[in-house]
Write a protein that holds these residues in place. Structure first.
Motif, PDB file in Angstrom:
ATOM      1  N   LEU A   1       0.997  -1.231  -0.100  1.00  0.00           N
ATOM      2  CA  LEU A   1      -0.008   0.089   0.001  1.00  0.00           C
ATOM      3  C   LEU A   1       0.926   1.372  -0.135  1.00  0.00           C
ATOM      4  O   LEU A   1       1.815   1.425   0.809  1.00  0.00           O
ATOM      5  CB  LEU A   1      -0.882   0.056   1.237  1.00  0.00           C
ATOM      6  CG  LEU A   1      -1.926   1.251   1.386  1.00  0.00           C
ATOM      7  CD1 LEU A   1      -2.901   1.406   0.395  1.00  0.00           C
ATOM      8  CD2 LEU A   1      -2.416   1.359   2.848  1.00  0.00           C
ATOM      9  N   ILE A   2       0.413   2.301  -0.816  1.00  0.00           N
ATOM     10  CA  ILE A   2       1.093   3.582  -0.667  1.00  0.00           C
ATOM     11  C   ILE A   2       0.184   4.424   0.005  1.00  0.00           C
ATOM     12  O   ILE A   2      -0.846   4.854  -0.292  1.00  0.00           O
ATOM     13  CB  ILE A   2       1.343   4.046  -2.261  1.00  0.00           C
ATOM     14  CG1 ILE A   2       2.217   3.020  -2.980  1.00  0.00           C
ATOM     15  CG2 ILE A   2       2.212   5.620  -2.314  1.00  0.00           C
ATOM     16  CD1 ILE A   2       2.294   3.356  -4.433  1.00  0.00           C
ATOM     17  N   ILE A   3       1.054   4.831   1.152  1.00  0.00           N
ATOM     18  CA  ILE A   3       0.224   6.083   1.944  1.00  0.00           C
ATOM     19  C   ILE A   3       0.951   7.511   1.407  1.00  0.00           C
ATOM     20  O   ILE A   3       2.063   7.584   1.420  1.00  0.00           O
ATOM     21  CB  ILE A   3       0.444   5.968   3.422  1.00  0.00           C
ATOM     22  CG1 ILE A   3       0.042   4.469   3.708  1.00  0.00           C
ATOM     23  CG2 ILE A   3      -0.109   6.864   4.140  1.00  0.00           C
ATOM     24  CD1 ILE A   3       0.510   4.088   5.194  1.00  0.00           C
ATOM     25  N   ILE A   4       0.181   8.432   1.032  1.00  0.00           N
ATOM     26  CA  ILE A   4       0.615   9.833   0.725  1.00  0.00           C
ATOM     27  C   ILE A   4       0.055  10.639   1.642  1.00  0.00           C
ATOM     28  O   ILE A   4      -1.160  10.975   1.546  1.00  0.00           O
ATOM     29  CB  ILE A   4      -0.005  10.038  -0.741  1.00  0.00           C
ATOM     30  CG1 ILE A   4       0.550   9.010  -1.750  1.00  0.00           C
ATOM     31  CG2 ILE A   4       0.886  11.408  -1.122  1.00  0.00           C
ATOM     32  CD1 ILE A   4       0.140   9.336  -3.126  1.00  0.00           C
ATOM     33  N   ASP A   5       0.782  11.276   2.636  1.00  0.00           N
ATOM     34  CA  ASP A   5       0.414  12.430   3.591  1.00  0.00           C
ATOM     35  C   ASP A   5       0.631  13.630   2.915  1.00  0.00           C
ATOM     36  O   ASP A   5       1.748  13.982   2.761  1.00  0.00           O
ATOM     37  CB  ASP A   5       1.217  12.110   4.725  1.00  0.00           C
ATOM     38  CG  ASP A   5       0.658  13.236   5.933  1.00  0.00           C
ATOM     39  OD1 ASP A   5      -0.382  13.534   5.756  1.00  0.00           O
ATOM     40  OD2 ASP A   5       1.708  13.756   6.729  1.00  0.00           O
TER      41      ASP A   5
ATOM     42  N   GLY B   1       6.375  -3.315   5.396  1.00  0.00           N
ATOM     43  CA  GLY B   1       6.227  -3.620   3.928  1.00  0.00           C
ATOM     44  C   GLY B   1       5.385  -2.518   3.276  1.00  0.00           C
ATOM     45  O   GLY B   1       4.626  -2.858   2.268  1.00  0.00           O
ATOM     46  N   LEU B   2       5.189  -1.398   3.647  1.00  0.00           N
ATOM     47  CA  LEU B   2       4.256  -0.415   3.136  1.00  0.00           C
ATOM     48  C   LEU B   2       5.188   0.732   2.555  1.00  0.00           C
ATOM     49  O   LEU B   2       6.505   0.743   3.076  1.00  0.00           O
ATOM     50  CB  LEU B   2       3.242  -0.025   4.152  1.00  0.00           C
ATOM     51  CG  LEU B   2       2.370  -0.945   4.794  1.00  0.00           C
ATOM     52  CD1 LEU B   2       1.593  -0.242   6.180  1.00  0.00           C
ATOM     53  CD2 LEU B   2       1.556  -1.804   4.117  1.00  0.00           C
ATOM     54  N   HIS B   3       4.545   1.611   1.789  1.00  0.00           N
ATOM     55  CA  HIS B   3       5.380   2.760   1.288  1.00  0.00           C
ATOM     56  C   HIS B   3       4.522   3.989   1.881  1.00  0.00           C
ATOM     57  O   HIS B   3       3.426   4.219   2.148  1.00  0.00           O
ATOM     58  CB  HIS B   3       5.180   2.778  -0.097  1.00  0.00           C
ATOM     59  CG  HIS B   3       5.642   1.682  -0.681  1.00  0.00           C
ATOM     60  ND1 HIS B   3       7.009   1.099  -0.660  1.00  0.00           N
ATOM     61  CD2 HIS B   3       4.902   0.502  -1.526  1.00  0.00           C
ATOM     62  CE1 HIS B   3       7.166  -0.060  -1.177  1.00  0.00           C
ATOM     63  NE2 HIS B   3       6.022  -0.270  -1.503  1.00  0.00           N
TER      64      HIS B   3
ATOM     65  N   VAL C   1       6.998  16.374  -3.073  1.00  0.00           N
ATOM     66  CA  VAL C   1       6.860  14.800  -2.732  1.00  0.00           C
ATOM     67  C   VAL C   1       8.465  14.442  -2.059  1.00  0.00           C
ATOM     68  O   VAL C   1       9.548  14.479  -2.874  1.00  0.00           O
ATOM     69  CB  VAL C   1       6.414  13.942  -3.827  1.00  0.00           C
ATOM     70  CG1 VAL C   1       6.401  12.543  -3.270  1.00  0.00           C
ATOM     71  CG2 VAL C   1       5.426  14.584  -4.342  1.00  0.00           C
ATOM     72  N   GLY C   2       8.355  13.927  -0.806  1.00  0.00           N
ATOM     73  CA  GLY C   2       9.702  13.157  -0.211  1.00  0.00           C
ATOM     74  C   GLY C   2       9.555  11.531  -0.173  1.00  0.00           C
ATOM     75  O   GLY C   2       8.199  11.228  -0.049  1.00  0.00           O
ATOM     76  N   GLY C   3      10.512  10.979  -0.351  1.00  0.00           N
ATOM     77  CA  GLY C   3      10.304   9.339  -0.128  1.00  0.00           C
ATOM     78  C   GLY C   3      11.045   8.581  -1.291  1.00  0.00           C
ATOM     79  O   GLY C   3      11.828   9.229  -2.083  1.00  0.00           O
ATOM     80  N   GLU C   4      10.750   7.475  -1.552  1.00  0.00           N
ATOM     81  CA  GLU C   4      11.439   6.734  -2.501  1.00  0.00           C
ATOM     82  C   GLU C   4      10.833   7.489  -3.993  1.00  0.00           C
ATOM     83  O   GLU C   4       9.787   7.239  -4.219  1.00  0.00           O
ATOM     84  CB  GLU C   4      11.155   5.159  -2.313  1.00  0.00           C
ATOM     85  CG  GLU C   4      11.870   4.684  -1.167  1.00  0.00           C
ATOM     86  CD  GLU C   4      11.377   4.696  -0.232  1.00  0.00           C
ATOM     87  OE1 GLU C   4      10.079   5.170   0.052  1.00  0.00           O
ATOM     88  OE2 GLU C   4      12.118   4.644   1.005  1.00  0.00           O
TER      89      GLU C   4
END
Lengths: 301, 301, 301, 301
Positions: free
Chosen positions: C90-94, C114-116, C138-141
């Motif tokens: 699952l991709i969580i976008i805050d 195991g989440l994004h 956007v920050g993250g992978e």
């Protein structure tokens, strides 16, 4: 009395020694038992408990003197905290400087469990802790305050132990005091740097202003002992004053009060921290400003 | 002694009365002879000169106590000024609060004419002027200061008359003192408004902080007499403190010294002036902040 | 795509409508289903889940757009939170504006499960949300960002969707942007109040400065649409900008960076809140300053 | 046209060259004829007058572009000043940035002598002076402005030459613009230092914020050309911006307007001056803050 004490640091250490001197039996809980301040009180005869919970079980009064709101919450209301070991009627005295809103929450939780909770932050710094001459400002129920007074009197000057109002009021008064410590000290620092750069003499200014309308406790006491003397050993660390000014800004935001002086003072201590003075006395801000201005503000006495 | 006095206002008026009490003969020059303060000293027995020049001719010592740098320059060095009427050896004592750079320029011009020029600004406000208990900080030649001392002693407290260094140093010390008056008072104002809004009591805070590390002359004296009491009659007018903080900023710019606390304090007094308090006591800033915050900070004593 | 969305307010509402327009299926969780903004999206065809946990079970991507750090922590990592219902991958976008330190903690916890987790705060206000022209940082992978891009593109302007670096970097850039929003707007407010009081005309100043070195997005867009127009309906509420400036001060304290401009701007918005403008557009600060100065800064166009 | 020009510096030099290019005949008065900028215009064909008075006798229009209010007063109204040599109807255009109150006084004195006086300060820096693309904001009589327009058009961009209102209004608009230059630049400096210290990248922040609500002319132009590039050659010197912010504070005090942002910005430039950046570009403040924070904010492009 059986007193539990959590927070054996620059302040807590000497406070415990004063409790012992006045005949109280003290049990401590220390997260870092290897610290010199802990070793010192152990040699002086305090006992050690393995957790705040265990400490509470053995005490009539528990004093907490820790770094910040989350620390108080953890040792009081955490899984191994005081609440878990407390007998009905236990008096918890939090002498840390923390957010009044946290104080009030813990006071309420204590009441629900049949416990008492006083906020009793102090003023006077490490010297006051050593000499047993701290000022103590106490919020909570007045009758509980009266019962706790003999214990407080071991650490503070009789006439400077104050009952100030309901739960949280002690913290509010302490925060207001430290706002003034922060703003007055920052003001002295910048004013004296300017004065010296403009050709006046440190001792002359200190003497004259000390008997004039610009006089303050900081100018009469802290600066001569520390910054004017080139000595920046705390005393009261810049990091801690910076923290207290943060509490003041939070309190102001909660109350929609404008505190521009405090806000700028905090940025000046931030500058002092960035200059490497975080663990020095807060008057070291003057040194940071001296370096920017290229002068030295020192007493010749 | 034959003393000339220029500047018969809230401060100058009572200073003149004290000179008379100590047996000095006083001649004044008043631009607005109809003012009540002028009438009062005339009835008390002073003489009146038609110009600073004429006044200088009749005097051994001339004191100036006027509003700002241009006023001092005009009465001292202007076309009808003191310089024009002065006999060799005349001692000019400027007790106004003005820019040290102007002081030094006039000192130099005086020297070239064989005259003496001291800067001798005061602290203590109208109350100090009335009681003859002003603090006086004197810059210039020390032997001239010694000759002027008996005259100064008529207006100030013996032990608070200070020789502080060469020409201009008196002004620097005064400005540094008033920077602290401005910053400390603004800090007390915002801190007490927050404290009361957060639930603490004015008298309790004043009492406790008064014996703690946040203590100051302002908190012990000015606020209880004025703002805590709902009384904003000066004392020392906001407009004048605002002016002095302007001198401090100018002095800081000349010396490339950062004075952030002073700078923000001045903006707060600007806000107080905009709120209509320009001619009130400077502690009226607290009332402006009270109105913004919707609380009252008052003593119940 | 199956998109879950938590936080149906002034921003979230129109963002959801834009997701629907682009063909995404949207499930919401709303704590206050009776709110007008919730009713509007329900009528537009979104589904409703009884908890963040349930919502996560039904989604490939979950977006959170809530008020502050504790709210994000609760809906993401709380007992009924997204983590509890999430399928692997699952991709969580805050898209909230929160403390980068909280972002990084949640990112780490997500990875362990195991989440994004991406931080993707926005700029552009309610108007940008409505028009689907938000800037998104956007920050993250980066590969996860690429997978999420089509969903982000439904809400933001293609060319203004930015990958900015590792987890937390999006929040940092957003906070830096909003520091500038706060400081520039406060500066415009005080400068224009002074300009008008000193005799210049609002439209003339806006036109000239708009093509000069003092030009800014705020002066070209926000002020003409709101404050210069006497309209203070947000836009972006004072309370929210005040909150963001608080995040900036916290970030500065963590990093020992001095942010004096931001610090004073926040006190000015505090003053604006105390004047009753907490829920008005942040440019309403100008009105508070106008009232203090006794002038009106308005466009005549 | 016969144009007199006083003030051949970083700005004046290239402005004169542009006047020559457009076919005007230029006479200069230079206090320091040996300066490189003076030599350059002499070689380009200007004549030299021995005094402002002599220069005025030979001119239809006289332009002054000097450092501050006293300088303008001296060259215009001093013993060897423009007024002394002026023929009836002479147009004096003061393009310096000075106090609007001085402008108005000189305008009045000019009118009494049958002369015309425009205030026409500029924006755009040395680059704008070189390219002949300055913004010019003109106060005074509109018909006189129209007569002077061709001369102004030689130095400024046609569409950025503005008539802004009665005498002094040009200075007010200029001061308001420069308040924004000072506050916005100081805000960018502190925000970018924090951003980089908190882990974001200079170019990324500049790109994103450049298309967001925090965008400004300073961020798009001055910082990329100077500070982000490690280049601090002015441009516009810190000392001059510091002077202009002083004019803003004086104007605010005259008008009882609170300008807290401007006031703190000025103290930050004071800090920058104390750090040795007085003669560097004003964006060098960022370098002073970088050194305090221990980071570098640089473009990699």
């Amino acid at each position: 009395m059986q007193v539990g004490f959590i927070g054996v640091g620059v302040m807590g250490g000497p406070m415990i020694l004063n409790l012992l001197k006045k005949g109280h039996e003290v049990t401590i809980f220390a997260r870092h038992p290897e610290k010199a301040s802990v070793q010192e009180v152990l040699q002086a005869g305090v006992r050690q408990a393995p957790s705040p919970r265990a400490l509470a079980m053995a005490s009539e009064i528990v004093i907490t003197m820790v770094a910040n709101s989350p620390d108080v919450e953890e040792v009081v209301a955490g899984p191994q905290g005081i609440f878990e070991g407390a007998r009905k009627g236990l008096i918890i005295i939090d002498m840390s400087t923390i957010a009044p809103s946290v104080t009030r929450k813990l006071h309420e939780q204590a009441s629900e469990r049949g416990l008492h909770f006083l906020d009793a932050p102090v003023s006077g710094g490490s010297q006051g802790a050593i000499n047993g001459t701290l000022s103590i400002m106490v919020g909570g129920e007045q009758n509980i305050f009266e019962r706790a007074r003999p214990v407080l009197a071991a650490m503070g000057k009789e006439e400077n132990i104050f009952y100030v109002g309901p739960s949280g009021a002690g913290e509010v008064v302490k925060i207001v005091n430290n706002m003034l410590v922060g703003t007055i000290s920052a003001s002295i620092a910048e004013a004296f740097v300017l004065g010296v750069k403009a050709g006046a003499d440190t001792d002359t200014m200190a003497k004259i202003i000390g008997v004039s309308t610009g006089a303050s406790w900081q100018l009469a006491n802290q600066f001569p002992m520390r910054a004017f003397n080139g000595s920046f050993k705390p005393g009261f660390m810049t990091d801690l004053l910076h923290k207290d000014l943060g509490l003041a800004l939070d309190l102001a935001a909660e109350n929609q009060a404008t505190v521009a002086m405090t806000s700028i003072a905090r940025q000046l201590y931030e500058l002092s921290r960035a200059s490497g003075h975080g663990r020095d006395d807060y008057t070291a801000l003057m040194q940071a400003l001296e370096q920017l201005a290229g002068v030295e503000v020192r007493s010749k006495q």
